[in-house]
Design a protein around this motif. Structure first.
Motif, PDB file in Angstrom:
ATOM      1  N   SER A 105       0.652  -1.233  -0.596  1.00 17.23           N
ATOM      2  CA  SER A 105      -0.476  -0.147   0.000  1.00 17.23           C
ATOM      3  C   SER A 105       0.625   1.123  -0.008  1.00 17.23           C
ATOM      4  O   SER A 105       0.252   2.319  -0.602  1.00 17.23           O
ATOM      5  N   ILE A 106       1.765   1.715   0.492  1.00 19.78           N
ATOM      6  CA  ILE A 106       2.965   2.008   0.607  1.00 19.78           C
ATOM      7  C   ILE A 106       3.587   2.654  -0.762  1.00 19.78           C
ATOM      8  O   ILE A 106       3.577   3.913  -1.071  1.00 19.78           O
ATOM      9  N   ILE A 107       3.983   1.452  -1.214  1.00 18.61           N
ATOM     10  CA  ILE A 107       4.741   1.858  -2.267  1.00 18.61           C
ATOM     11  C   ILE A 107       4.143   2.259  -4.177  1.00 18.61           C
ATOM     12  O   ILE A 107       3.774   2.908  -4.510  1.00 18.61           O
ATOM     13  N   ASN A 108       1.651   1.594  -3.755  1.00 16.79           N
ATOM     14  CA  ASN A 108       1.251   2.323  -4.077  1.00 16.79           C
ATOM     15  C   ASN A 108       1.204   3.335  -4.270  1.00 16.79           C
ATOM     16  O   ASN A 108       0.735   4.160  -5.349  1.00 16.79           O
ATOM     17  N   ILE A 109       1.036   4.403  -3.210  1.00 15.44           N
ATOM     18  CA  ILE A 109       0.789   5.459  -3.145  1.00 15.44           C
ATOM     19  C   ILE A 109       1.506   5.910  -3.237  1.00 15.44           C
ATOM     20  O   ILE A 109       2.030   7.710  -3.622  1.00 15.44           O
ATOM     21  N   ASN A 110       3.170   5.743  -3.244  1.00 15.79           N
ATOM     22  CA  ASN A 110       4.244   6.917  -2.760  1.00 15.79           C
ATOM     23  C   ASN A 110       4.749   6.791  -4.369  1.00 15.79           C
ATOM     24  O   ASN A 110       6.174   7.442  -4.579  1.00 15.79           O
ATOM     25  N   PHE A 111       4.955   5.584  -4.763  1.00 19.23           N
ATOM     26  CA  PHE A 111       5.753   4.760  -6.186  1.00 19.23           C
ATOM     27  C   PHE A 111       4.923   4.751  -7.404  1.00 19.23           C
ATOM     28  O   PHE A 111       4.670   5.707  -8.255  1.00 19.23           O
ATOM     29  N   ASN A 112       3.869   4.111  -7.241  1.00 20.31           N
ATOM     30  CA  ASN A 112       2.766   3.063  -8.186  1.00 20.31           C
ATOM     31  C   ASN A 112       2.281   4.853  -8.658  1.00 20.31           C
ATOM     32  O   ASN A 112       2.248   4.253  -9.992  1.00 20.31           O
ATOM     33  N   GLY A 129       6.722  23.725 -18.572  1.00 25.05           N
ATOM     34  CA  GLY A 129       6.175  23.658 -17.811  1.00 25.05           C
ATOM     35  C   GLY A 129       6.988  22.954 -16.402  1.00 25.05           C
ATOM     36  O   GLY A 129       7.903  22.810 -16.798  1.00 25.05           O
ATOM     37  N   ARG A 130       6.437  23.034 -15.330  1.00 26.35           N
ATOM     38  CA  ARG A 130       7.779  22.421 -14.556  1.00 26.35           C
ATOM     39  C   ARG A 130       6.331  21.281 -13.218  1.00 26.35           C
ATOM     40  O   ARG A 130       5.388  21.918 -13.542  1.00 26.35           O
ATOM     41  N   ILE A 131       7.046  20.821 -13.364  1.00 27.43           N
ATOM     42  CA  ILE A 131       6.790  19.444 -12.358  1.00 27.43           C
ATOM     43  C   ILE A 131       7.769  19.240 -10.804  1.00 27.43           C
ATOM     44  O   ILE A 131       8.747  18.476 -11.197  1.00 27.43           O
ATOM     45  N   LEU A 132       7.196  18.863  -9.816  1.00 31.70           N
ATOM     46  CA  LEU A 132       8.283  18.559  -8.473  1.00 31.70           C
ATOM     47  C   LEU A 132       7.445  17.341  -8.474  1.00 31.70           C
ATOM     48  O   LEU A 132       6.945  17.483  -8.002  1.00 31.70           O
ATOM     49  N   ASN A 133       8.622  16.516  -7.499  1.00 37.83           N
ATOM     50  CA  ASN A 133       7.777  15.591  -7.137  1.00 37.83           C
ATOM     51  C   ASN A 133       8.228  15.705  -5.578  1.00 37.83           C
ATOM     52  O   ASN A 133       9.802  15.606  -5.878  1.00 37.83           O
ATOM     53  N   ILE A 134       7.516  15.166  -4.710  1.00 32.50           N
ATOM     54  CA  ILE A 134       8.318  15.795  -3.043  1.00 32.50           C
ATOM     55  C   ILE A 134       8.432  14.249  -2.405  1.00 32.50           C
ATOM     56  O   ILE A 134       8.029  13.192  -2.989  1.00 32.50           O
ATOM     57  N   SER A 135       9.999  14.132  -2.677  1.00 27.64           N
ATOM     58  CA  SER A 135       9.848  13.184  -2.552  1.00 27.64           C
ATOM     59  C   SER A 135      10.473  12.569  -0.978  1.00 27.64           C
ATOM     60  O   SER A 135       9.862  13.330   0.234  1.00 27.64           O
ATOM     61  N   SER A 136      11.792  12.909   0.090  1.00 29.17           N
ATOM     62  CA  SER A 136      12.062  12.928   0.795  1.00 29.17           C
ATOM     63  C   SER A 136      13.676  12.558   1.171  1.00 29.17           C
ATOM     64  O   SER A 136      14.136  12.237   0.211  1.00 29.17           O
ATOM     65  N   VAL A 195      12.723   2.498   0.649  1.00 27.91           N
ATOM     66  CA  VAL A 195      12.150   1.961  -1.027  1.00 27.91           C
ATOM     67  C   VAL A 195      11.171   2.860  -2.012  1.00 27.91           C
ATOM     68  O   VAL A 195      11.707   3.272  -3.393  1.00 27.91           O
ATOM     69  N   ALA A 196      10.087   2.742  -1.148  1.00 23.44           N
ATOM     70  CA  ALA A 196       8.757   3.799  -2.636  1.00 23.44           C
ATOM     71  C   ALA A 196       9.488   5.316  -2.724  1.00 23.44           C
ATOM     72  O   ALA A 196       9.755   6.267  -4.363  1.00 23.44           O
ATOM     73  N   LYS A 197       9.865   5.764  -1.779  1.00 22.34           N
ATOM     74  CA  LYS A 197      10.869   7.057  -2.228  1.00 22.34           C
ATOM     75  C   LYS A 197      12.016   7.385  -2.868  1.00 22.34           C
ATOM     76  O   LYS A 197      12.493   8.067  -4.187  1.00 22.34           O
ATOM     77  N   VAL A 198      13.070   6.697  -2.690  1.00 21.25           N
ATOM     78  CA  VAL A 198      13.971   5.977  -3.902  1.00 21.25           C
ATOM     79  C   VAL A 198      13.662   6.049  -4.785  1.00 21.25           C
ATOM     80  O   VAL A 198      13.999   6.498  -6.111  1.00 21.25           O
TER      81      VAL A 198
END
Length: 293
Positions: A105-112, A129-136, A195-198
């Protein structure tokens, strides 16, 4: 002349809400506050209205393909494009849990979810345009200690299939009960989130190659330890303070800043420096917990 449009996912509270607030004050166009919970999203809009700020609201669950399709169709019909997209929606999960369903579930929401957005929403982002992915800080390569994956993710020819394989490797190891904590930094605390944020940070680099042809910049960033619901109120920064760098990146940063990993203070960090100490440390959070003795 077409109306400019900015979209912030997961923005009914926390950093996302503060980003919407800041964009409403500075962006010359329409700002979308989106949320997977309609009542909370509309309540957030009403609160901003009381402050004299008027974003538009739309229901959006980034992990639900049908929901993303409905949002895509709405934008196409009403504005025909997006100028700024901030992918902020996410969940942290537990620090020590490695239950398969929770990790998935964590990976689905944060990466998939970013793969769904890449397919359905990125084509709406207008040229330049500009896109920003909020990582960690969990998204820096130094979070990975498995040498095979360090080398794979560092490869100049890295592609999205490689990143998906990395995520699948982790999930399979959790499912098979073969997960090795030594494969991740800091005793593998917040393993699925790391893993999701990497994967998200790595995906940003791959996505930039494709978006270059339209001169769209996409970057990822670590917003810092922010006092939000996600951190149960623990952190160094308020959400409003944490929103300053994301707003700078989509409104003021040079257009040449592309495919970068950026720290909460706006500093560009070498994402590939896997020997550095940019990785997430659970002690940083625990040190902020009030001592009840």
């Amino acid at each position: 002349m077409s109306t400019k449009v900015a979209v912030v996912t997961g923005s009914n509270k926390g950093i996302g809400l503060s980003i919407v607030k800041g964009l409403c004050k500075r962006f010359d166009g329409v700002v979308y506050l989106t949320s997977r919970d309609e009542s909370r999203g509309k309540a957030a809009v009403e609160n901003l209205n009381a402050e004299g700020l008027f974003p538009e609201f739309h229901l959006l669950d980034i992990a639900d393909r049908k929901s993303v399709e409905r949002f895509r169709d709405h934008i196409k019909e009403k504005y025909d494009g997006i100028d700024i997209l901030i992918n902020n929606a996410g969940v942290s999960g537990g620090f020590i849990s490695t239950h398969y369903d929770e990790c998935k579930s964590i990976i689905n929401i944060n990466f998939n979810s970013i793969l769904i957005l890449e397919e359905l929403i990125f084509p709406l982002v207008r040229d330049n345009g500009r896109i920003l992915n909020i990582s960690s800080d969990c998204g820096h390569l130094s979070n990975i200690r498995n040498q095979y994956w360090i080398e794979k993710l560092s490869n100049i020819d890295l592609n999205m299939d490689d990143i998906v394989q990395f995520v699948d490797w982790f999930l399979q190891s959790v499912k098979d009960n073969t997960f090795n904590k030594e494969d991740l930094a800091d005793g593998a605390t917040a393993a699925a989130y790391r893993v999701a944020k990497v994967a998200l940070s790595a995906a940003t680099i791959v996505q930039q190659r494709e978006l270059d042809k339209r001169n769209i910049s996409i970057n990822s960033m670590h917003p810092g330890l922010v006092r939000t619901d996600m951190t149960t109120g623990i952190g160094f920064y308020s959400a409003d303070d944490a929103a300053k760098t994301p707003i700078y990146l989509v409104l003021d940063a040079p257009a040449s800043l592309k495919g970068a990993y950026i720290w909460h203070d706006g500093k560009v960090v070498d994402w590939y420096d896997y020997k550095s100490d940019y990785y997430f440390k659970i002690s940083t959070v625990l040190d902020q917990v009030p001592n009840k003795d």
